[in-house]
Design a protein around this motif. Structure first.
Motif, PDB file in Angstrom:
ATOM      1  N   LEU A  88      94.394  81.062  33.551  1.00 55.38           N
ATOM      2  CA  LEU A  88      94.497  80.020  34.566  1.00 55.38           C
ATOM      3  C   LEU A  88      93.134  79.398  34.837  1.00 55.38           C
ATOM      4  N   LEU A  89      92.105  80.237  34.955  1.00 54.06           N
ATOM      5  CA  LEU A  89      90.758  79.715  35.160  1.00 54.06           C
ATOM      6  C   LEU A  89      90.292  78.887  33.963  1.00 54.06           C
ATOM      7  N   PHE A  90      90.750  79.283  32.785  1.00 58.38           N
ATOM      8  CA  PHE A  90      90.424  78.554  31.557  1.00 58.38           C
ATOM      9  C   PHE A  90      90.905  77.107  31.648  1.00 58.38           C
ATOM     10  N   PHE A  91      92.165  76.922  32.015  1.00 59.86           N
ATOM     11  CA  PHE A  91      92.720  75.569  32.111  1.00 59.86           C
ATOM     12  C   PHE A  91      92.180  74.821  33.327  1.00 59.86           C
ATOM     13  N   GLN A  92      91.900  75.534  34.406  1.00 59.27           N
ATOM     14  CA  GLN A  92      91.338  74.882  35.582  1.00 59.27           C
ATOM     15  C   GLN A  92      89.923  74.379  35.308  1.00 59.27           C
ATOM     16  N   ALA A  93      89.159  75.156  34.541  1.00 57.74           N
ATOM     17  CA  ALA A  93      87.798  74.734  34.195  1.00 57.74           C
ATOM     18  C   ALA A  93      87.819  73.445  33.377  1.00 57.74           C
ATOM     19  N   ILE A  94      88.774  73.341  32.475  1.00 56.32           N
ATOM     20  CA  ILE A  94      88.912  72.111  31.683  1.00 56.32           C
ATOM     21  C   ILE A  94      89.324  70.953  32.571  1.00 56.32           C
ATOM     22  N   ASP A  95      90.271  71.213  33.479  1.00 55.16           N
ATOM     23  CA  ASP A  95      90.758  70.163  34.373  1.00 55.16           C
ATOM     24  C   ASP A  95      89.629  69.648  35.274  1.00 55.16           C
ATOM     25  N   ASP A  96      88.787  70.557  35.758  1.00 56.39           N
ATOM     26  CA  ASP A  96      87.665  70.163  36.620  1.00 56.39           C
ATOM     27  C   ASP A  96      86.640  69.322  35.853  1.00 56.39           C
ATOM     28  N   ALA A  97      86.540  69.556  34.559  1.00 56.54           N
ATOM     29  CA  ALA A  97      85.520  68.867  33.747  1.00 56.54           C
ATOM     30  C   ALA A  97      86.130  67.797  32.852  1.00 56.54           C
ATOM     31  N   GLN A  98      87.307  67.316  33.203  1.00 53.33           N
ATOM     32  CA  GLN A  98      87.983  66.389  32.290  1.00 53.33           C
ATOM     33  C   GLN A  98      87.193  65.105  32.079  1.00 53.33           C
ATOM     34  N   PHE A  99      86.403  64.667  33.065  1.00 53.11           N
ATOM     35  CA  PHE A  99      85.621  63.442  32.911  1.00 53.11           C
ATOM     36  C   PHE A  99      84.606  63.582  31.770  1.00 53.11           C
ATOM     37  N   VAL A 100      83.898  64.719  31.713  1.00 49.64           N
ATOM     38  CA  VAL A 100      82.897  64.887  30.653  1.00 49.64           C
ATOM     39  C   VAL A 100      83.580  65.095  29.297  1.00 49.64           C
ATOM     40  N   TYR A 101      84.777  65.695  29.299  1.00 55.02           N
ATOM     41  CA  TYR A 101      85.536  65.801  28.053  1.00 55.02           C
ATOM     42  C   TYR A 101      85.900  64.414  27.519  1.00 55.02           C
ATOM     43  N   LEU A 102      86.275  63.516  28.433  1.00 60.77           N
ATOM     44  CA  LEU A 102      86.636  62.158  28.023  1.00 60.77           C
ATOM     45  C   LEU A 102      85.404  61.382  27.543  1.00 60.77           C
ATOM     46  N   LEU A 103      84.268  61.573  28.212  1.00 61.37           N
ATOM     47  CA  LEU A 103      83.026  60.947  27.745  1.00 61.37           C
ATOM     48  C   LEU A 103      82.678  61.436  26.344  1.00 61.37           C
ATOM     49  N   TYR A 104      82.824  62.725  26.152  1.00 64.61           N
ATOM     50  CA  TYR A 104      82.533  63.345  24.861  1.00 64.61           C
ATOM     51  C   TYR A 104      83.450  62.796  23.764  1.00 64.61           C
ATOM     52  N   GLY A 105      84.744  62.747  24.062  1.00 66.22           N
ATOM     53  CA  GLY A 105      85.709  62.295  23.059  1.00 66.22           C
ATOM     54  C   GLY A 105      85.634  60.809  22.778  1.00 66.22           C
ATOM     55  N   TRP A 106      85.717  59.992  23.829  1.00 64.53           N
ATOM     56  CA  TRP A 106      85.710  58.544  23.618  1.00 64.53           C
ATOM     57  C   TRP A 106      84.350  58.046  23.150  1.00 64.53           C
ATOM     58  N   GLY A 107      83.273  58.678  23.627  1.00 63.09           N
ATOM     59  CA  GLY A 107      81.940  58.312  23.153  1.00 63.09           C
ATOM     60  C   GLY A 107      81.812  58.543  21.659  1.00 63.09           C
ATOM     61  N   GLY A 108      82.316  59.682  21.185  1.00 67.14           N
ATOM     62  CA  GLY A 108      82.262  59.980  19.761  1.00 67.14           C
ATOM     63  C   GLY A 108      83.137  59.051  18.934  1.00 67.14           C
ATOM     64  N   ILE A 109      84.334  58.763  19.433  1.00 68.13           N
ATOM     65  CA  ILE A 109      85.249  57.877  18.698  1.00 68.13           C
ATOM     66  C   ILE A 109      84.670  56.469  18.580  1.00 68.13           C
ATOM     67  N   LEU A 110      84.186  55.920  19.702  1.00 63.84           N
ATOM     68  CA  LEU A 110      83.628  54.563  19.670  1.00 63.84           C
ATOM     69  C   LEU A 110      82.343  54.518  18.851  1.00 63.84           C
ATOM     70  N   GLY A 111      81.497  55.546  19.010  1.00 66.75           N
ATOM     71  CA  GLY A 111      80.263  55.589  18.237  1.00 66.75           C
ATOM     72  C   GLY A 111      80.533  55.595  16.748  1.00 66.75           C
ATOM     73  N   THR A 112      81.584  56.300  16.333  1.00 67.66           N
ATOM     74  CA  THR A 112      81.945  56.362  14.920  1.00 67.66           C
ATOM     75  C   THR A 112      82.580  55.064  14.446  1.00 67.66           C
ATOM     76  N   LEU A 113      83.534  54.540  15.209  1.00 65.92           N
ATOM     77  CA  LEU A 113      84.200  53.289  14.826  1.00 65.92           C
ATOM     78  C   LEU A 113      83.210  52.131  14.687  1.00 65.92           C
ATOM     79  N   LEU A 114      82.230  52.094  15.576  1.00 69.20           N
ATOM     80  CA  LEU A 114      81.271  51.001  15.571  1.00 69.20           C
ATOM     81  C   LEU A 114      80.278  51.085  14.419  1.00 69.20           C
ATOM     82  N   CYS A 115      80.337  52.176  13.653  1.00 68.25           N
ATOM     83  CA  CYS A 115      79.531  52.253  12.432  1.00 68.25           C
ATOM     84  C   CYS A 115      80.072  51.309  11.357  1.00 68.25           C
ATOM     85  N   ILE A 116      81.370  51.037  11.406  1.00 68.93           N
ATOM     86  CA  ILE A 116      82.008  50.278  10.328  1.00 68.93           C
ATOM     87  C   ILE A 116      81.413  48.876  10.160  1.00 68.93           C
ATOM     88  N   PRO A 117      81.243  48.069  11.247  1.00 68.41           N
ATOM     89  CA  PRO A 117      80.725  46.710  11.037  1.00 68.41           C
ATOM     90  C   PRO A 117      79.348  46.680  10.385  1.00 68.41           C
TER      91      PRO A 117
END
Length: 226
Positions: free
Chosen positions: A41-70
């Motif tokens: 339970l603490l495992f999932f709660q820790a992720i839920d509390d930090a979901q903003f940084v998880y989204l920064l990590y994920g979307w930052g990586g996806i956009l950073g990679t996609l923008l390599c193409i041009p």
């Protein structure tokens, strides 16, 4: 799209990609250490509390990679006549883009799918859900490392090498791209013995910083040549 417009798009994409990598780095550096959380339970709660940084990590990586193409396409177009092998390098880079983006879906799946499922679980199912999440997330590691190697080591390194040979931009600038490619060999370490483990953080930093410097610099050179 004309070469001139492509070069401008590549330059803007290189800058936006750099910004995305800074967002990614901020998110990654602030992720919670889940390896020490045994309670499901603490495992999932820790992720839920930090979901903003998880989204920064994920979307930052996806956009950073996609923008390599041009800008990679702009580099290819600038050298397609003088370095015919650049087409193969571009194809390898694009394969790397696909695999790397697949890996960056890991934090997004954690936030959007696994965490709501875990928080809705019962005392009986939580331990099994935690194990299932940990195992499923490991599936993303292999493609992510392989894609990063194809893109940020082979792709960047060979593109910079051909730019060096064809005098596309100053040699010192393409030297930074070659350094980025060599440092990017660090992405192979999960598939090799752990003798480079102590150097991994430094090599990743060199790979990212040199890649940003080279991609923006060479993109600017192409724009100024018009």
């Amino acid at each position: 799209m004309s070469r001139q417009h492509l070069d401008y798009v590549g330059f803007i994409a290189a800058i936006l990609s750099a910004v995305s990598w800074f967002v990614f780095a901020y998110g990654q550096l602030n992720l919670p250490d889940l390896s020490k959380v045994d309670d499901p339970l603490l495992f999932f709660q820790a992720i839920d509390d930090a979901q903003f940084v998880y989204l920064l990590y994920g979307w930052g990586g996806i956009l950073g990679t996609l923008l390599c193409i041009p800008y990679l396409v702009a580099f290819y177009k600038a050298m397609e006549q003088t370095a015919p092998m650049m087409l193969l390098v571009l194809i390898v880079s694009l394969i790397g883009v696909v695999l790397t983006i697949f890996g960056f879906f890991k934090p997004l799946i954690i936030v959007y799918f696994h965490t709501p499922l875990g928080l809705a679980g019962t005392a009986d199912t939580l331990p099994l859900l935690k194990v299932a999440v940990e195992v499923s997330l490991e599936l993303f590691e292999g493609p992510w490392f392989l894609g990063s190697f194809l893109l940020f080591s082979l792709g960047f390194g060979l593109t910079a090498t051909y730019a060096w040979r064809t005098a596309t931009g100053p040699r010192w600038l393409n030297g930074a791209g070659i350094v980025a490619g060599l440092a990017g060999l660090v992405w192979l370490t999960p598939f090799l013995p752990s003798f480079l483990d102590s150097l991994t953080p430094l090599l990743i930093l060199v790979n990212i910083v040199a890649s940003i410097f080279w991609s923006i610099g060479l993109s600017l050179v192409l724009v100024n040549q018009r």
